[in-house]
Motif scaffolding. Structure first.
Motif, PDB file in Angstrom:
ATOM      1  N   ALA A 296       0.866  -1.203  -0.114  1.00 35.92           N
ATOM      2  CA  ALA A 296       0.039   0.008   0.026  1.00 35.92           C
ATOM      3  C   ALA A 296       0.766   1.058  -0.161  1.00 35.92           C
ATOM      4  O   ALA A 296       1.808   1.190   0.577  1.00 35.92           O
ATOM      5  CB  ALA A 296      -0.902  -0.007   1.388  1.00 35.92           C
ATOM      6  N   GLN A 297       0.475   2.493  -0.894  1.00 36.72           N
ATOM      7  CA  GLN A 297       1.272   3.384  -0.807  1.00 36.72           C
ATOM      8  C   GLN A 297       0.229   4.670  -0.350  1.00 36.72           C
ATOM      9  O   GLN A 297      -0.820   4.627  -0.712  1.00 36.72           O
ATOM     10  CB  GLN A 297       1.694   3.939  -2.150  1.00 36.72           C
ATOM     11  CG  GLN A 297       2.549   2.658  -2.750  1.00 36.72           C
ATOM     12  CD  GLN A 297       3.989   2.940  -1.933  1.00 36.72           C
ATOM     13  OE1 GLN A 297       4.334   3.871  -1.594  1.00 36.72           O
ATOM     14  NE2 GLN A 297       4.500   1.523  -1.396  1.00 36.72           N
ATOM     15  N   ASP A 298       0.868   5.574   0.459  1.00 39.20           N
ATOM     16  CA  ASP A 298       0.147   6.874   0.906  1.00 39.20           C
ATOM     17  C   ASP A 298       0.976   8.108   0.773  1.00 39.20           C
ATOM     18  O   ASP A 298       1.922   8.091   1.668  1.00 39.20           O
ATOM     19  CB  ASP A 298      -0.442   6.671   2.364  1.00 39.20           C
ATOM     20  CG  ASP A 298      -1.283   7.862   2.742  1.00 39.20           C
ATOM     21  OD1 ASP A 298      -1.756   8.497   2.012  1.00 39.20           O
ATOM     22  OD2 ASP A 298      -1.546   7.927   4.076  1.00 39.20           O
TER      23      ASP A 298
ATOM     24  N   PRO B 289      -0.836   7.288  -3.009  1.00 43.76           N
ATOM     25  CA  PRO B 289      -0.421   6.152  -4.173  1.00 43.76           C
ATOM     26  C   PRO B 289       0.414   6.815  -5.149  1.00 43.76           C
ATOM     27  O   PRO B 289       0.279   8.086  -5.355  1.00 43.76           O
ATOM     28  CB  PRO B 289      -1.874   5.887  -4.533  1.00 43.76           C
ATOM     29  CG  PRO B 289      -2.757   7.002  -4.285  1.00 43.76           C
ATOM     30  CD  PRO B 289      -2.299   7.536  -3.059  1.00 43.76           C
TER      31      PRO B 289
ATOM     32  N   HIS C 166      -2.074  -0.750  -7.105  1.00 47.10           N
ATOM     33  CA  HIS C 166      -2.552   0.337  -6.195  1.00 47.10           C
ATOM     34  C   HIS C 166      -2.035   1.784  -6.484  1.00 47.10           C
ATOM     35  O   HIS C 166      -1.781   2.471  -5.620  1.00 47.10           O
ATOM     36  CB  HIS C 166      -1.897  -0.088  -4.765  1.00 47.10           C
ATOM     37  CG  HIS C 166      -2.529  -1.353  -4.250  1.00 47.10           C
ATOM     38  ND1 HIS C 166      -1.943  -1.882  -3.009  1.00 47.10           N
ATOM     39  CD2 HIS C 166      -3.528  -2.317  -4.608  1.00 47.10           C
ATOM     40  CE1 HIS C 166      -2.738  -3.106  -2.736  1.00 47.10           C
ATOM     41  NE2 HIS C 166      -3.480  -3.172  -3.886  1.00 47.10           N
ATOM     42  N   GLY C 167      -2.316   1.933  -7.849  1.00 45.42           N
ATOM     43  CA  GLY C 167      -1.593   3.374  -8.199  1.00 45.42           C
ATOM     44  C   GLY C 167      -3.101   3.829  -8.711  1.00 45.42           C
ATOM     45  O   GLY C 167      -3.929   3.689  -8.553  1.00 45.42           O
ATOM     46  N   ARG C 168      -2.590   5.262  -8.852  1.00 39.11           N
ATOM     47  CA  ARG C 168      -3.507   6.348  -9.337  1.00 39.11           C
ATOM     48  C   ARG C 168      -3.313   6.384 -10.692  1.00 39.11           C
ATOM     49  O   ARG C 168      -2.429   6.714 -11.117  1.00 39.11           O
ATOM     50  CB  ARG C 168      -3.280   7.712  -8.605  1.00 39.11           C
ATOM     51  CG  ARG C 168      -4.292   8.712  -8.914  1.00 39.11           C
ATOM     52  CD  ARG C 168      -3.702  10.054  -8.388  1.00 39.11           C
ATOM     53  NE  ARG C 168      -4.798  11.328  -8.338  1.00 39.11           N
ATOM     54  CZ  ARG C 168      -4.650  12.409  -8.544  1.00 39.11           C
ATOM     55  NH1 ARG C 168      -3.073  12.789  -8.495  1.00 39.11           N
ATOM     56  NH2 ARG C 168      -5.438  13.401  -8.663  1.00 39.11           N
TER      57      ARG C 168
ATOM     58  N   TYR D 270       8.025  -1.313  -7.177  1.00 36.60           N
ATOM     59  CA  TYR D 270       8.337  -1.109  -5.931  1.00 36.60           C
ATOM     60  C   TYR D 270       9.567  -1.946  -5.267  1.00 36.60           C
ATOM     61  O   TYR D 270       9.784  -1.772  -4.133  1.00 36.60           O
ATOM     62  CB  TYR D 270       7.039  -1.569  -4.989  1.00 36.60           C
ATOM     63  CG  TYR D 270       5.771  -1.046  -5.405  1.00 36.60           C
ATOM     64  CD1 TYR D 270       5.394   0.441  -5.171  1.00 36.60           C
ATOM     65  CD2 TYR D 270       4.730  -1.615  -5.997  1.00 36.60           C
ATOM     66  CE1 TYR D 270       4.353   1.127  -5.342  1.00 36.60           C
ATOM     67  CE2 TYR D 270       3.329  -1.097  -6.348  1.00 36.60           C
ATOM     68  CZ  TYR D 270       3.460   0.439  -5.857  1.00 36.60           C
ATOM     69  OH  TYR D 270       2.123   1.001  -6.339  1.00 36.60           O
TER      70      TYR D 270
END
Length: 358
Positions: free
Chosen positions: A228-230, A232, A263-265, A353
């Protein structure tokens, strides 16, 4: 760079004991503002800060061929199935199979079912190593050549309702070719149903169920491994054919589904694109500000590699361009959405990643 704020606090503490006599509080404030500005500046390119990954990478599958689920099965035929065009089609023989669609997924499914020896025709998008000697019945632009199809005397022709235009469908019907049409959409949710549908049409439902189960498990495991990325990462999938053709994949292209799995934008959503592939302007590219660019290997070569890609208007002004964050993957598998889908996600995860499989 995210540790800059704690660093400022510790510097302030060390200097505070001497500040009373030498007016160091002013220096502390300047130092704090300088470090804070540096932290803010470093946070502008999320492609560099979110994962500490930068530079180009290739998403690699050790074997581009779909792995057969078992030995060649014996079809149980005849069988009648509902074609995607709404008709009921009876398939009496799977001895000579032609599989043609724009992503190459139908040929991949045939191969993974163990029926590769029966494949006598394909499209140019089905380009994994084991089928390169199989005749191509589609032109350079992917359009079907009905004469080439008929010359191969197929007992069953697998295609979709986009690849076969209404005029071509009528020609195939008039020629008496047994044709089963499939859904042209390429989505994660559609991977397993398509495998099951192809297997049913070819009279090998047991092999189809086994392949569907394996593919579902591989996709689930690969998706679960994506970190997960925050925030993304903003990702753009590009279609390149020399610098004259630069298109961004949008909704319905399959690129949007892969970006979601990572999990990308999706940069195409940021740019407001509504078509599967759209020629994109430099202004739209800069506005979309992708952190990562995903491209096909041959397309990247056609523009002169990563250095050539940066000469495409707008690319160099994006975070991906500044960080050379370009991920390429073989044309044979990137948008295939077939039995290789789990391995595709896994390879892209590792390239984007740096995540190694467990």
């Amino acid at each position: 760079m995210r540790s800059a704020r704690p660093g400022v606090s510790s510097v302030s503490a060390r200097w505070g004991h001497r500040a009373r006599s030498r007016g160091a509080r002013g220096l502390i404030a300047v130092l704090a503002l300088t470090l804070l500005a540096g932290a803010t500046a470093c946070g502008t390119d999320t492609g560099a800060t979110a994962t500490q990954q930068s530079g180009p990478a290739t998403a690699v599958l050790a074997n581009l061929d779909p792995v057969p689920i078992g030995p060649e099965p014996t079809p149980s035929l005849p069988t009648t199935v509902r074609s995607f065009d709404g008709t009921d089609v009876t398939v009496s023989s799977a001895d000579r199979i032609i599989a043609v669609d724009r992503s190459g997924s139908l040929a991949q499914v045939v191969w993974a079912l163990g029926l590769g020896p029966k494949l006598v025709g394909r499209s140019n998008s089905a380009s994994f190593p084991s089928v390169l000697q199989v005749p191509n019945v589609a032109g350079g632009n992917g359009s079907l050549n009905v004469e080439s199809v008929l010359a191969l005397r197929p007992t069953v022709f697998l295609t979709d309702t986009t690849t076969a235009t209404p005029a071509i469908r009528e020609q195939l019907r008039a020629a008496g070719v047994t044709v089963v049409y499939f859904d042209p959409k390429r989505t994660m949710d559609g991977v397993v149903p398509q495998i099951e549908a192809v297997a049913a049409a070819l009279g090998v439902p047991a092999a189809g169920q086994a392949l569907a189960d394996r593919t579902r498990d591989e996709v689930s495991a690969a998706s679960a491994a994506v970190p997960a990325q925050d925030p993304p990462l903003t990702m753009a999938m590009l279609y390149l054919r020399s610098t004259a053709i630069t298109m961004m994949a949008g909704p319905g292209s399959g690129g949007d589904a892969l970006i979601a799995a990572l999990h990308g934008r999706d940069a195409s959503a940021v740019a407001g694109l509504t078509e599967p592939f759209t020629a994109i302007t430099s202004e739209a590219m800069i506005g979309a500000a992708p952190d990562v660019l995903i491209v096909m290997t041959d397309g990247l070569k056609s523009v002169g590699g990563v250095d050539g890609l940066e000469k495409v208007p707008g690319i160099a002004q994006t975070p991906a361009g500044r960080n050379k964050r370009v991920i390429d993957m073989s044309d044979a598998v990137l948008l295939s959405f077939g039995p290789n889908t789990g391995r595709v996600i896994q390879a892209l995860n590792e390239a984007v990643y740096g995540t190694k499989p467990a």
